[in-house]
Design a protein around this motif. Structure first.
Motif, PDB file in Angstrom:
ATOM      1  N   HIS A  53      43.591  46.384  38.507  1.00  0.00           N
ATOM      2  CA  HIS A  53      43.065  46.871  37.323  1.00  0.00           C
ATOM      3  C   HIS A  53      44.360  47.676  36.253  1.00  0.00           C
ATOM      4  CE1 HIS A  53      37.895  46.803  36.897  1.00  0.00           C
ATOM      5  NE2 HIS A  53      38.726  45.703  36.695  1.00  0.00           N
ATOM      6  N   ALA A  54      45.079  47.945  37.386  1.00  0.00           N
ATOM      7  CA  ALA A  54      46.353  48.653  37.154  1.00  0.00           C
ATOM      8  C   ALA A  54      47.585  47.319  37.084  1.00  0.00           C
ATOM      9  CB  ALA A  54      47.023  49.100  38.418  1.00  0.00           C
ATOM     10  N   LEU A  55      47.382  46.313  37.298  1.00  0.00           N
ATOM     11  CA  LEU A  55      48.565  45.638  37.635  1.00  0.00           C
ATOM     12  C   LEU A  55      48.408  45.237  35.637  1.00  0.00           C
ATOM     13  CD1 LEU A  55      48.957  43.472  41.027  1.00  0.00           C
ATOM     14  CD2 LEU A  55      50.642  45.037  39.533  1.00  0.00           C
ATOM     15  N   ASP A  56      46.397  45.020  35.457  1.00  0.00           N
ATOM     16  CA  ASP A  56      46.194  44.278  33.507  1.00  0.00           C
ATOM     17  C   ASP A  56      47.072  45.427  32.941  1.00  0.00           C
ATOM     18  OD1 ASP A  56      44.453  42.542  34.836  1.00  0.00           O
ATOM     19  OD2 ASP A  56      42.930  44.023  34.744  1.00  0.00           O
ATOM     20  N   LEU A  57      46.825  47.095  33.355  1.00  0.00           N
ATOM     21  CA  LEU A  57      47.931  48.073  31.966  1.00  0.00           C
ATOM     22  C   LEU A  57      48.959  47.451  32.301  1.00  0.00           C
ATOM     23  CD1 LEU A  57      45.685  51.160  33.374  1.00  0.00           C
ATOM     24  CD2 LEU A  57      45.423  49.457  31.189  1.00  0.00           C
ATOM     25  N   THR A  58      49.812  47.149  33.405  1.00  0.00           N
ATOM     26  CA  THR A  58      51.164  47.012  32.858  1.00  0.00           C
ATOM     27  C   THR A  58      51.622  45.182  32.757  1.00  0.00           C
ATOM     28  OG1 THR A  58      51.320  45.847  35.615  1.00  0.00           O
ATOM     29  CG2 THR A  58      51.293  48.013  35.446  1.00  0.00           C
ATOM     30  N   GLU A  59      50.592  44.163  32.891  1.00  0.00           N
ATOM     31  CA  GLU A  59      50.666  43.081  31.999  1.00  0.00           C
ATOM     32  C   GLU A  59      50.010  42.955  30.470  1.00  0.00           C
ATOM     33  OE1 GLU A  59      51.883  38.957  32.721  1.00  0.00           O
ATOM     34  OE2 GLU A  59      52.474  41.136  33.572  1.00  0.00           O
ATOM     35  N   GLY A  60      49.720  43.933  30.072  1.00  0.00           N
ATOM     36  CA  GLY A  60      49.621  44.231  28.275  1.00  0.00           C
ATOM     37  C   GLY A  60      48.310  43.655  28.251  1.00  0.00           C
ATOM     38  N   GLN A  61      47.457  43.765  29.252  1.00  0.00           N
ATOM     39  CA  GLN A  61      46.156  42.885  29.334  1.00  0.00           C
ATOM     40  C   GLN A  61      45.179  44.340  29.216  1.00  0.00           C
ATOM     41  OE1 GLN A  61      45.335  39.782  28.429  1.00  0.00           O
ATOM     42  NE2 GLN A  61      47.667  39.775  28.593  1.00  0.00           N
ATOM     43  N   PRO A  62      43.693  43.839  28.610  1.00  0.00           N
ATOM     44  CA  PRO A  62      42.983  44.532  28.701  1.00  0.00           C
ATOM     45  C   PRO A  62      41.624  44.304  30.535  1.00  0.00           C
ATOM     46  CG  PRO A  62      42.030  42.672  27.813  1.00  0.00           C
ATOM     47  CD  PRO A  62      43.587  42.578  28.284  1.00  0.00           C
ATOM     48  N   LEU A  63      41.471  45.582  30.968  1.00  0.00           N
ATOM     49  CA  LEU A  63      41.235  46.054  32.436  1.00  0.00           C
ATOM     50  C   LEU A  63      39.895  44.558  33.022  1.00  0.00           C
ATOM     51  CD1 LEU A  63      40.217  49.565  32.638  1.00  0.00           C
ATOM     52  CD2 LEU A  63      41.970  48.735  33.661  1.00  0.00           C
ATOM     53  N   GLY A  64      40.056  44.274  33.689  1.00  0.00           N
ATOM     54  CA  GLY A  64      39.048  43.320  34.194  1.00  0.00           C
ATOM     55  C   GLY A  64      40.404  41.897  33.494  1.00  0.00           C
ATOM     56  N   HIS A  65      41.339  41.466  33.298  1.00  0.00           N
ATOM     57  CA  HIS A  65      42.375  40.739  33.339  1.00  0.00           C
ATOM     58  C   HIS A  65      41.976  39.775  34.487  1.00  0.00           C
ATOM     59  CE1 HIS A  65      44.686  37.530  31.560  1.00  0.00           C
ATOM     60  NE2 HIS A  65      45.624  38.113  32.780  1.00  0.00           N
ATOM     61  N   ALA A  66      42.370  39.947  35.286  1.00  0.00           N
ATOM     62  CA  ALA A  66      42.438  39.488  36.654  1.00  0.00           C
ATOM     63  C   ALA A  66      41.021  39.198  37.356  1.00  0.00           C
ATOM     64  CB  ALA A  66      43.631  40.760  37.478  1.00  0.00           C
ATOM     65  N   VAL A  67      40.658  40.120  37.229  1.00  0.00           N
ATOM     66  CA  VAL A  67      39.490  40.559  37.755  1.00  0.00           C
ATOM     67  C   VAL A  67      38.322  38.381  37.386  1.00  0.00           C
ATOM     68  CG1 VAL A  67      36.930  40.717  38.356  1.00  0.00           C
ATOM     69  CG2 VAL A  67      38.716  42.349  38.614  1.00  0.00           C
ATOM     70  N   ARG A  68      38.157  38.822  36.226  1.00  0.00           N
ATOM     71  CA  ARG A  68      37.586  37.003  34.877  1.00  0.00           C
ATOM     72  C   ARG A  68      38.826  35.981  35.691  1.00  0.00           C
ATOM     73  NH1 ARG A  68      37.621  41.613  31.875  1.00  0.00           N
ATOM     74  NH2 ARG A  68      39.843  41.256  30.444  1.00  0.00           N
ATOM     75  N   THR A  69      40.495  36.555  35.107  1.00  0.00           N
ATOM     76  CA  THR A  69      40.736  35.143  36.147  1.00  0.00           C
ATOM     77  C   THR A  69      40.452  34.686  37.323  1.00  0.00           C
ATOM     78  OG1 THR A  69      42.777  36.058  34.972  1.00  0.00           O
ATOM     79  CG2 THR A  69      43.051  34.470  36.581  1.00  0.00           C
ATOM     80  N   THR A  70      40.256  35.743  38.155  1.00  0.00           N
ATOM     81  CA  THR A  70      39.674  35.037  39.235  1.00  0.00           C
ATOM     82  C   THR A  70      37.929  34.723  39.486  1.00  0.00           C
ATOM     83  OG1 THR A  70      40.830  36.935  40.455  1.00  0.00           O
ATOM     84  CG2 THR A  70      39.412  36.210  41.745  1.00  0.00           C
ATOM     85  N   MET A  71      37.570  34.772  38.761  1.00  0.00           N
ATOM     86  CA  MET A  71      36.115  34.219  38.529  1.00  0.00           C
ATOM     87  C   MET A  71      35.636  33.177  38.063  1.00  0.00           C
ATOM     88  SD  MET A  71      34.550  36.743  39.985  1.00  0.00           S
ATOM     89  CE  MET A  71      33.228  36.431  39.868  1.00  0.00           C
ATOM     90  N   ILE A  72      37.606  32.234  37.050  1.00  0.00           N
ATOM     91  CA  ILE A  72      37.260  31.417  36.657  1.00  0.00           C
ATOM     92  C   ILE A  72      37.271  30.501  37.578  1.00  0.00           C
ATOM     93  CG2 ILE A  72      38.560  29.576  34.652  1.00  0.00           C
ATOM     94  CD1 ILE A  72      38.263  32.241  32.909  1.00  0.00           C
ATOM     95  N   GLY A  73      38.958  30.941  38.286  1.00  0.00           N
ATOM     96  CA  GLY A  73      39.725  30.226  39.112  1.00  0.00           C
ATOM     97  C   GLY A  73      38.972  29.274  40.600  1.00  0.00           C
ATOM     98  N   MET A  74      37.531  30.497  40.589  1.00  0.00           N
ATOM     99  CA  MET A  74      37.365  30.126  42.081  1.00  0.00           C
ATOM    100  C   MET A  74      36.560  29.519  41.381  1.00  0.00           C
ATOM    101  SD  MET A  74      38.754  31.471  44.565  1.00  0.00           S
ATOM    102  CE  MET A  74      37.817  32.077  45.800  1.00  0.00           C
ATOM    103  N   ARG A  75      35.394  29.222  40.832  1.00  0.00           N
ATOM    104  CA  ARG A  75      34.677  28.416  39.578  1.00  0.00           C
ATOM    105  C   ARG A  75      35.057  26.451  39.875  1.00  0.00           C
ATOM    106  NH1 ARG A  75      30.020  28.695  36.324  1.00  0.00           N
ATOM    107  NH2 ARG A  75      29.099  26.132  36.931  1.00  0.00           N
ATOM    108  N   ILE A  76      36.049  26.881  39.131  1.00  0.00           N
ATOM    109  CA  ILE A  76      36.731  25.095  39.001  1.00  0.00           C
ATOM    110  C   ILE A  76      37.042  24.965  40.551  1.00  0.00           C
ATOM    111  CG2 ILE A  76      39.536  24.391  39.100  1.00  0.00           C
ATOM    112  CD1 ILE A  76      39.696  26.478  36.647  1.00  0.00           C
ATOM    113  N   ALA A  77      37.232  25.955  41.810  1.00  0.00           N
ATOM    114  CA  ALA A  77      37.408  25.645  43.218  1.00  0.00           C
ATOM    115  C   ALA A  77      36.569  25.350  43.692  1.00  0.00           C
ATOM    116  CB  ALA A  77      38.243  26.724  43.782  1.00  0.00           C
ATOM    117  N   GLU A  78      35.428  24.941  42.685  1.00  0.00           N
ATOM    118  CA  GLU A  78      33.913  24.571  43.612  1.00  0.00           C
ATOM    119  C   GLU A  78      34.484  22.815  43.651  1.00  0.00           C
ATOM    120  OE1 GLU A  78      30.197  25.844  41.918  1.00  0.00           O
ATOM    121  OE2 GLU A  78      31.125  27.886  41.288  1.00  0.00           O
TER     122      GLU A  78
END
Length: 293
Positions: A53-78
């Motif tokens: 969440h802290a990294l999201d802020l420094t990257e100019g993204q809304p909170l949860g960006h990296a978490v949501r990215t993880t959900m998408i990536g792990m879904r692809i990995a299925e």
């Protein structure tokens, strides 16, 4: 090879995790608890999720960006037969993909005379491998508040040295992120994925210009996942898929786009991704080897 056969050949082993019916995310008001963990255990996903969440802020993204990215990536990995070790490495590469994002903040802000967070936010929505889009980005974000003539001249000067400057910024970001992942004791594959985050399938990415299968598979998954998340969050899911297909074979591995298509109509997943308590949802995918008792 057709469909995901080539990707599975790279992965090697069967996957463990959610079924083909799709991941069901917890309700938005569900309590944040360590699902399945014994009392007194510590889940690395809780710690790393908060850091993301802290990294999201420094990257100019809304909170949860990296978490949501993880959900998408792990879904692809299925849809790919990754080994347990690869799934673990991918999980943390997705969550911590922006570890090096603050390393080029001052340099980026100085180049454009603008807020680096706004620059980074807009950058992720720009097809920077296309000259016209890159020029529009430079004109739009150079020297905010100054005259049109000053902004145009500044954008022109940026354009003259754009290639070397962009590569320098990307190299700093990617290398620093990979180094930090190593210092955190995460697998080498996690570091390699972070280093390859901005490489493109056609070889026009940064910082090394890797092409095709020379780009680590986990880096390819992270790259498409983060861009899909940004477009879905800023526009909608339809726009995210249109972008993915438009960039298939250029930015993205075409077979990963096929994997993405496999859950295009999973409205429960996409709707839940936007509204669920995603930090809790991470625990459903967290590698067991990272739960510390």
């Amino acid at each position: 090879m057709t469909s995901t056969a080539r990707l599975r050949a790279q992965g090697g082993h069967s996957v463990r995790g959610t079924s083909g019916s799709g991941l069901v995310l917890p309700a938005a008001n569900a309590p944040l608890v360590a699902l399945g963990a014994e009392e007194g255990s510590v889940r690395l996903s809780e710690v790393v999720g908060a850091l993301s969440h802290a990294l999201d802020l420094t990257e100019g993204q809304p909170l949860g960006h990296a978490v949501r990215t993880t959900m998408i990536g792990m879904r692809i990995a299925e849809y790919i037969d990754l080994s347990e070790d690869e799934r673990s490495a991918l999980f943390y590469a997705l969550l911590l993909k922006d570890l090096g994002c603050s390393s080029n903040a001052a340099r980026l802000s100085s180049l454009f005379g603008a807020d680096d967070r706004e620059l980074k936010h807009a950058y992720k929505l720009t097809d920077w491998s296309t000259l016209s889009d890159t020029a529009k980005y430079a004109m739009r974000h150079s020297l905010p508040g100054r005259s049109k003539v000053a902004r145009a001249w500044h954008a022109l000067m940026l354009g003259v040295r754009a290639g070397d400057t962009t590569r320098e910024l990307m190299a700093t970001r990617c290398e620093r992120g990979a180094d930090i992942a190593g210092m955190l004791g995460l697998p080498r594959a996690t570091s390699e994925a972070i280093r390859a985050l901005d490489e493109h399938w056609d070889g026009d990415g940064m910082p090394l210009g890797l092409k095709g299968d020379a780009i680590p598979l986990l880096g390819r998954i992270a790259g498409i996942s983060q861009t899909v998340e940004v477009f879905a969050a800023n526009y909608d899911v339809r726009a995210a898929y249109e972008m993915a297909h438009a960039r298939a074979g250029r930015w993205f591995d075409p077979e990963l786009v096929e994997c993405l298509d496999a859950f295009r109509d999973d409205h429960q997943f996409w709707g839940g991704l936007r509204s669920a308590n995603t930090l809790e949802a991470l625990q459903l995918l967290e590698p067991a080897d990272r739960v510390v008792h």
